[in-house]
Scaffold this active site. Structure first.
Site, PDB file in Angstrom:
ATOM      1  N   GLY A   6       0.789  -1.220   0.000  1.00 17.63           N
ATOM      2  CA  GLY A   6       0.000   0.000   0.000  1.00 17.63           C
ATOM      3  C   GLY A   6       0.821   1.268   0.000  1.00 17.63           C
ATOM      4  O   GLY A   6       0.285   2.361  -0.153  1.00 17.63           O
ATOM      5  N   LYS A  58      10.041   8.759   1.056  1.00 16.56           N
ATOM      6  CA  LYS A  58       9.477   7.420   1.243  1.00 16.56           C
ATOM      7  C   LYS A  58      10.542   6.494   1.826  1.00 16.56           C
ATOM      8  O   LYS A  58      11.737   6.635   1.543  1.00 16.56           O
ATOM      9  CB  LYS A  58       8.997   6.879  -0.106  1.00 16.56           C
ATOM     10  CG  LYS A  58       8.354   5.502  -0.063  1.00 16.56           C
ATOM     11  CD  LYS A  58       7.913   5.101  -1.467  1.00 16.56           C
ATOM     12  CE  LYS A  58       7.362   3.686  -1.512  1.00 16.56           C
ATOM     13  NZ  LYS A  58       6.959   3.289  -2.879  1.00 16.56           N
ATOM     14  N   SER A  59      10.115   5.536   2.634  1.00 17.44           N
ATOM     15  CA  SER A  59      11.051   4.556   3.183  1.00 17.44           C
ATOM     16  C   SER A  59      10.310   3.287   3.563  1.00 17.44           C
ATOM     17  O   SER A  59       9.124   3.323   3.900  1.00 17.44           O
ATOM     18  CB  SER A  59      11.765   5.123   4.417  1.00 17.44           C
ATOM     19  OG  SER A  59      12.632   4.154   4.979  1.00 17.44           O
ATOM     20  N   HIS A  60      11.031   2.161   3.504  1.00 17.23           N
ATOM     21  CA  HIS A  60      10.503   0.882   3.986  1.00 17.23           C
ATOM     22  C   HIS A  60      11.242   0.442   5.254  1.00 17.23           C
ATOM     23  O   HIS A  60      11.034  -0.661   5.734  1.00 17.23           O
ATOM     24  CB  HIS A  60      10.670  -0.202   2.921  1.00 17.23           C
ATOM     25  CG  HIS A  60       9.956   0.086   1.634  1.00 17.23           C
ATOM     26  ND1 HIS A  60       8.586   0.085   1.526  1.00 17.23           N
ATOM     27  CD2 HIS A  60      10.432   0.394   0.397  1.00 17.23           C
ATOM     28  CE1 HIS A  60       8.240   0.373   0.275  1.00 17.23           C
ATOM     29  NE2 HIS A  60       9.338   0.567  -0.415  1.00 17.23           N
ATOM     30  N   SER A  90       0.399 -10.317  -2.679  1.00 16.99           N
ATOM     31  CA  SER A  90       0.779  -9.237  -3.574  1.00 16.99           C
ATOM     32  C   SER A  90       2.301  -9.090  -3.643  1.00 16.99           C
ATOM     33  O   SER A  90       2.856  -8.790  -4.696  1.00 16.99           O
ATOM     34  CB  SER A  90       0.137  -7.927  -3.107  1.00 16.99           C
ATOM     35  OG  SER A  90       0.110  -6.988  -4.144  1.00 16.99           O
ATOM     36  N   GLY A 197      -4.645  -5.151  -5.905  1.00 19.98           N
ATOM     37  CA  GLY A 197      -4.921  -4.109  -4.943  1.00 19.98           C
ATOM     38  C   GLY A 197      -6.170  -4.330  -4.109  1.00 19.98           C
ATOM     39  O   GLY A 197      -6.441  -3.563  -3.202  1.00 19.98           O
TER      40      GLY A 197
END
Length: 233
Positions: A6, A58-60, A90, A197
């Site tokens: 997401g 943005k970062s994970h 997904s 999605g």
């Protein structure tokens, strides 16, 4: 648009809300230049340093590895969590679609790796719980992917307040429509595997045995956490 967790969809919604942009404009731009990934060498820190405040990054990364400004409350973070059954399906499809990874194992093996914390960025269970521990912090907005589909209006209103932007009633209604359009574009794009999605896609691929094993691991690793997910909508 990467929708396995997401975050790809969220970055576009956040950009749209914060900038008042049009979904068609977002489709024509390189969104990664507008929201560069903190841990990626390209575009990298050089582009991040050139961005003017307020910057969108943005970062994970897990909470503990994020910059100290965030831990000190000097930066804001919007975290998106997705129910892990849909996420792993997904994520598997995403791995199979990448030329660089080109994962060719079975979903059963991929799911075992996920449950055993053997995929990139480490344990999802630790990652999500670590952020959940901070979900009441003033500089943290913890969102769920399923709520984007269940109650988008409330989520957009949360983003507007959290980002400190202002819209009159007509502008807010237009923004809601733009966000709906953006989600439809991302979740129904021809380039994506069908339905990647949607909420509940795990039911199409999990076997009864896999589901039972997953539920057991989930209970073991998340049993002490009061975070809940919608697995059906």
């Amino acid at each position: 648009c990467l929708v396995y967790a997401g975050t790809g969809l969220l970055q576009e919604v956040v950009y749209l809300v914060s900038q008042g942009a049009d979904p068609d404009e977002i489709g024509l731009m390189n969104i990664d230049e507008q929201l560069p990934v903190l841990e990626y060498p390209q575009p990298g820190l050089d582009i991040i340093k050139e961005l003017t405040s307020p910057r969108l990054i943005k970062s994970h990364l897990p909470y503990r590895f994020l910059p100290s400004d965030l831990h000190n409350g000097n930066s804001k973070v919007i975290y998106m969590a997705r129910n892990p059954k849909d996420l792993v399906v997904s994520y598997y499809q995403f791995h199979r679609s990448l030329r660089t990874m080109s994962y060719r194992g079975t979903f059963q093996e991929f799911c075992r790796r996920f449950m055993n914390d053997k995929l990139g960025y480490g344990s999802w269970f630790e990652h999500v719980q670590e952020f959940w521990e901070h979900h009441m912090d003033a500089n943290v907005l913890f969102l769920k992917y399923e709520d984007m589909h269940k109650d988008l209006a409330t989520m957009v209103e949360q983003l507007v307040r959290f980002l400190g932007v202002s819209y009159d009633k007509a502008q807010l209604e237009s923004m809601m429509e733009h966000c709906h359009q953006l989600i439809d574009q991302c979740c129904n794009a021809e380039a994506l595997p069908v339905g990647r999605g949607r909420v509940g896609l795990w039911k199409d691929i999990f076997t009864v045995s896999m589901n039972e094993k997953f539920d057991l691991v989930y209970k073991q690793k998340m049993g002490k956490c009061d975070l809940t997910f919608d697995f059906y909508l």
